[in-house]
Every structure is written in structure tokens, then in C-alpha cells.
Design a protein around this motif. Structure first.
Motif, PDB file in Angstrom:
ATOM      1  N   TYR A 190       0.825  -1.205   0.000  1.00 13.74           N
ATOM      2  CA  TYR A 190       0.000   0.000   0.000  1.00 13.74           C
ATOM      3  C   TYR A 190       0.860   1.256   0.000  1.00 13.74           C
ATOM      4  O   TYR A 190       0.601   2.229   0.684  1.00 13.74           O
ATOM      5  N   GLY A 191       1.937   1.209  -0.806  1.00 12.34           N
ATOM      6  CA  GLY A 191       2.656   2.446  -1.097  1.00 12.34           C
ATOM      7  C   GLY A 191       1.877   3.237  -2.127  1.00 12.34           C
ATOM      8  O   GLY A 191       0.690   2.986  -2.369  1.00 12.34           O
ATOM      9  N   ASP A 192       2.528   4.202  -2.770  1.00 12.98           N
ATOM     10  CA  ASP A 192       1.815   5.045  -3.729  1.00 12.98           C
ATOM     11  C   ASP A 192       1.190   4.229  -4.854  1.00 12.98           C
ATOM     12  O   ASP A 192       0.054   4.472  -5.267  1.00 12.98           O
ATOM     13  N   VAL A 193       1.935   3.233  -5.376  1.00 11.29           N
ATOM     14  CA  VAL A 193       1.393   2.400  -6.447  1.00 11.29           C
ATOM     15  C   VAL A 193       0.199   1.607  -5.939  1.00 11.29           C
ATOM     16  O   VAL A 193      -0.850   1.533  -6.572  1.00 11.29           O
ATOM     17  N   GLY A 194       0.361   1.006  -4.764  1.00  9.59           N
ATOM     18  CA  GLY A 194      -0.724   0.216  -4.201  1.00  9.59           C
ATOM     19  C   GLY A 194      -1.970   1.022  -3.914  1.00  9.59           C
ATOM     20  O   GLY A 194      -3.106   0.549  -4.111  1.00  9.59           O
ATOM     21  N   LYS A 195      -1.775   2.240  -3.427  1.00  4.40           N
ATOM     22  CA  LYS A 195      -2.930   3.108  -3.174  1.00  4.40           C
ATOM     23  C   LYS A 195      -3.714   3.370  -4.455  1.00  4.40           C
ATOM     24  O   LYS A 195      -4.949   3.340  -4.465  1.00  4.40           O
ATOM     25  N   GLY A 196      -2.975   3.649  -5.538  1.00  3.02           N
ATOM     26  CA  GLY A 196      -3.644   3.895  -6.811  1.00  3.02           C
ATOM     27  C   GLY A 196      -4.392   2.678  -7.309  1.00  3.02           C
ATOM     28  O   GLY A 196      -5.527   2.770  -7.781  1.00  3.02           O
ATOM     29  N   CYS A 197      -3.756   1.492  -7.189  1.00  7.96           N
ATOM     30  CA  CYS A 197      -4.406   0.261  -7.648  1.00  7.96           C
ATOM     31  C   CYS A 197      -5.628  -0.055  -6.801  1.00  7.96           C
ATOM     32  O   CYS A 197      -6.676  -0.455  -7.330  1.00  7.96           O
ATOM     33  N   ALA A 198      -5.515   0.098  -5.495  1.00  5.72           N
ATOM     34  CA  ALA A 198      -6.647  -0.187  -4.617  1.00  5.72           C
ATOM     35  C   ALA A 198      -7.816   0.751  -4.922  1.00  5.72           C
ATOM     36  O   ALA A 198      -8.982   0.326  -4.990  1.00  5.72           O
ATOM     37  N   ALA A 199      -7.492   2.041  -5.123  1.00  2.00           N
ATOM     38  CA  ALA A 199      -8.551   3.000  -5.461  1.00  2.00           C
ATOM     39  C   ALA A 199      -9.191   2.669  -6.793  1.00  2.00           C
ATOM     40  O   ALA A 199     -10.413   2.804  -6.969  1.00  2.00           O
ATOM     41  N   ALA A 200      -8.377   2.218  -7.752  1.00  2.00           N
ATOM     42  CA  ALA A 200      -8.907   1.878  -9.071  1.00  2.00           C
ATOM     43  C   ALA A 200      -9.858   0.699  -8.998  1.00  2.00           C
ATOM     44  O   ALA A 200     -10.944   0.710  -9.584  1.00  2.00           O
ATOM     45  N   LEU A 201      -9.461  -0.339  -8.283  1.00  2.00           N
ATOM     46  CA  LEU A 201     -10.322  -1.512  -8.141  1.00  2.00           C
ATOM     47  C   LEU A 201     -11.605  -1.162  -7.389  1.00  2.00           C
ATOM     48  O   LEU A 201     -12.698  -1.610  -7.745  1.00  2.00           O
TER      49      LEU A 201
END
Length: 443
Positions: A270-281
Motif C-alpha cells: 500500500y505504497g503510492d502504487v498500491g494506493k492507486g491500484c486499490a482505489a482503481a479496483l
């Protein structure tokens, strides 16, 4: 391997899949330029003064349409450019063809094998008798690595006469690197040493490349100054968080032709990349579960409404798995316990599961933010090349230059900044023209 460099009618070297795709590439480049206002603003502001006149820039970065706009920004500012891709699958052949025909030497095609990949990297670094490069734009650090390994081998050869031995390693890719260096030593035993002595510096795009740079800095082997572009605010936040948020759902749905709504998605990290992916899903309707090792990141995920569990807790019930965090995340035991037709994908660590052939990249605007930082970093290194400002260490972009990269995008978006009065600036302790936040400020 009998690869041969080709030449355009004007004498510029290249090796691409099909130069006849250049017109199609040019059309898409022109479309992308509209969505990359930071780079176009760089051309308008800096182009007339030709700040890169005399500079030879080598790039090792995904040879896509968006990268084509970056390359032609560098050439518009006066640079001479040679380019290769940093990934065997990511080249868009029509983009490579357009650049090879119109503006820079390109050595890249989609589906290179590893020998071809390193041949292309070597060609991008080979400026002929006149020498070069002066600057490197790197993504993943392979161009930087080849120079460092070459210098190390040349120093050993001068001292002992010993040539690199490819059989000394079990790593098939590094065997190729050592073979290239060994063969080059027989022709020019100072090839990489001359590059090192000429190089002004490198700007690095990726997490992997930055990690390598900091390792070299720590053990005292870094040969030239480096700017870490990866951690610039308008790169890390926009590229990783906003870029993933806009591109992941579309990419998954185009790649799999399934609906995400109602599915269970697992985001590892849940770094910056993970935050973006989680929000996208989540935006696409999935129920999202996050895995984390870091208690602070785990708390952030919980505060955003995501459940935090281990991969083992959810591997049998999830439909979509996204690795953003590390290597060796999805092991054989995990895969055996996954649902039939579960989707496993990867973003941010391309050397773990591989780069998805044909998959969508980041939106052009997001890449404009990232690549504007690259241009600003290259300009800074070149401008300060004789001052001694940058030593053989790793730097981040100074805050005033990060603000400049952001400001170059604002006009296209219709934004108008409020101007500080001197009394207001004095009151909060900042210059009227910025920077407006201290280096330690975290956006």
C-alpha cells in the motif's frame, strides 16, 4: 547473432522492426502531444535558447508514444539523442519507427530477446569516434549498470590482463553483459572508462534503478552524479497514484473482458502504487483487500476503508491479485490455491512477473508529469556541469525545480496561481517566487 545497424537517408543510425510504420507513429505522437502539456511548455520556454546544444543524450526507457514526445522535447532543446528501450516487451514499434525516421537514433523493437536487448543498449551508448554520451536518461539502471561493469572490467584488465569470464556467473543475463564487455575490451580497452570520464550525470526514472544507485553510492562505486527523478512529487504521486487510478481498471477489463464489479481484489503493498491500484479496483466496484508489512501503510489502508489481511488469508477467495510491493509474492503454493481463472498481474516490479505484452501504459498526461521532471533534471545537470555543484552521489530534484515541473502544466489546465505579496511571503518565511515548501515537506 547477426544484428546490423541501419541508416536513414540522412545518415542517422537505427534498428527498429519496421520503418514503414513511421507515419502511423507520427499521427499518435501528435495526438499525445496535446495531452502532454508539461513537455510542450518546455519546448516553448526553453527551445529558443537551445540549452542542450552540443549535448549527447543516451536514453534507456520504454520506447512508447509518450517517450517519443520526451525524446523530441530533448531534440527540440538542442540535444542529439540515441535511445533504446528498458524492457523487451514495452516498445511500440510505430513509435520507434517515427523517431528513427524523424529525430533520433533508436534501437528498439517489441519482443527482443535478452541478447538483442543488450545489443540495443550497447548501441545506444555507442556514439562513435567523437565520444559520448554526456547525459543518460535511465529507467531501471541498465545503461548505468553496463558502464559501471565495463569500467570495473577495464580496470581489472589494465591491472592484470584478465578478461571478464561469462561462465563465472549463473545469471544468464549477466553472462550476456560480461560477454559484451569482454568482446569490447579486445577492440577498445578504455571504451567505458572514456564514457565515465565524459559523463555529466544520469537522471533515473524507476524504483529499481534508484535502488541500484543508492547501493553504489553506499559502497563508494558510483561513477557520476545521479538525480533520482522517481521520488519527485510530480512523478511519484502522479505516476503511481493517479496514473494507476486511471489506467488499471480499463487495462484489466480490456485484457480480460470481465467485469470487476463484485469481484474480490487483493493489492499486495500500500505504497503510492498500491494506493492507486486499490482505489482503481474500488472505483470499478471490487471489494479490495490489502496485504502489508508496514504498520503505517496498513493503518493508512484501514483508514481508507480497506481490509488488511495476509495473502494466505485470502488466496482461495480472491479473483484479482495485483503485486505492487516486492519479488516472490505469488509462489507456487499460492497459485495452486487460487480460484480457476484468477487474474494475477504486476505493476511497479517488472522483473518479478514480467511486463505484460500489449498492455496499456500510463495516460499521456501522467507521463507528461514524469517526463517533465526528466527534462528539468537533465537541464539542471547540464547547466551545472562545470560548477562542481553535483558530486558523485544521488540527489533528488530541488524543491524549486519540482515546483517548476508542476507549473509547466498549469496553463494548459486553465489554472491561475495566486501571487504572494512580499509581506505575506515574509510572514510564512518563503520567497515570493518559491519554493513554497521546505525539502522535508511531504505532500
Amino acid at each position: 547473432m547477426a544484428l546490423q545497424v541501419e541508416k536513414t537517408t540522412s545518415g542517422r543510425e537505427y534498428k527498429v522492426k519496421d520503418l514503414s510504420q513511421a507515419d502511423f507513429g507520427r499521427l499518435e505522437i501528435e495526438l499525445a502531444e496535446v495531452e502532454m502539456p508539461g513537455l510542450m511548455a518546455c519546448r516553448a520556454e526553453f527551445g529558443p535558447s537551445q540549452p542542450f546544444k552540443g549535448a549527447k543524450i543516451t536514453g534507456s526507457l520504454h520506447m512508447t508514444i509518450q517517450t517519443a514526445v520526451l525524446i523530441e522535447t530533448l531534440t527540440t532543446l538542442g540535444a542529439e539523442v540515441r535511445w533504446c528501450s528498458c524492457n523487451i516487451f514495452s516498445t511500440q514499434d510505430h513509435a520507434a519507427a517515427a523517431i528513427a525516421r524523424d529525430s533520433a537514433s533508436v534501437f528498439a523493437w517489441k519482443g527482443e530477446n535478452l541478447q538483442e536487448y543488450w545489443w540495443c543498449t550497447e548501441r545506444a551508448l555507442d556514439w562513435g569516434p567523437g565520444g559520448g554520451p554526456d547525459l543518460i536518461v535511465d529507467d531501471g539502471g541498465d545503461a548505468t549498470l553496463l558502464i559501471h561493469e565495463g569500467v570495473k572490467a577495464e580496470e581489472e584488465y589494465e591491472k592484470s590482463g584478465k578478461l571478464p569470464d561469462p561462465s563465472s556467473t549463473d545469471n544468464a543475463e549477466f553472462q550476456i553483459v560480461l560477454t559484451i564487455i569482454r568482446d569490447g575490451l579486445k577492440v577498445d580497452p578504455k571504451k567505458y572508462t572514456k564514457m565515465k570520464e565524459r559523463l555529466v550525470g544520469v537522471s533515473e526514472e524507476s524504483t529499481t534503478g534508484v535502488k541500484r544507485l543508492y547501493q553504489m553510492q553506499a559502497n563508494g562505486t558510483l561513477l557520476f552524479p545521479a538525480i533520482n527523478v522517481n521520488d519527485s512529487v510530480t512523478k511519484s504521486k502522479f505516476d503511481n497514484l493517479y496514473g494507476c487510478r486511471h489506467s488499471l481498471p480499463d487495462g484489466l477489463m480490456r485484457a480480460t473482458d470481465v467485469m470487476i464489479a463484485g469481484k474480490v481484489g487483493v493489492v499486495c503493498g500500500y505504497g503510492d502504487v498500491g494506493k492507486g491500484c486499490a482505489a482503481a479496483l474500488k472505483q470499478a466496484g471490487a471489494r479490495v483487500i490489502v496485504t502489508e508489512i508496514d504498520p503505517i501503510c496498513a493503518l493508512q489502508a484501514l483508514m481508507e476503508g480497506f481490509q488488511v489481511l495476509t495473502l494466505e488469508d485470502v488466496v482461495s477467495e480472491a479473483d484479482i491479485f495485483v503485486n505492487t510491493s516486492n519479488k516472490d509474492i505469488f509462489m507456487d503454493d499460492h497459485k495452486r490455491n487460487m480460484k480457476s481463472k484468477a487474474i494475477v498481474c504486476n505493476i511497479g516490479h517488472f522483473n518479478d512477473l514480467g511486463y505484460s505484452p500489449g498492455g496499456p501504459g500510463q495516460p499521456s498526461f501522467v507521463m507528461s508529469c514524469s517526463f517533465t521532471n526528466q527534462v528539468i533534471a537533465q537541464l539542471e545537470l547540464w547547466k551545472e556541469r562545470t560548477t562542481g555543484k553535483y558530486e558523485k552521489t544521488v540527489y533528488v530534484l530541488p524543491r524549486h525545480l519540482e515546483e517548476k515541473a508542476a507549473a509547466l502544466h498549469l496553463g494548459k489546465l486553465g489554472a491561475k496561481l495566486t501571487k504572494l505579496k512580499k509581506e505575506q511571503a515574509d510572514y510564512i518565511g518563503v520567497p515570493v517566487e518559491g519554493p513554497y515548501k521546505p525539502p522535508h515537506y511531504r505532500y
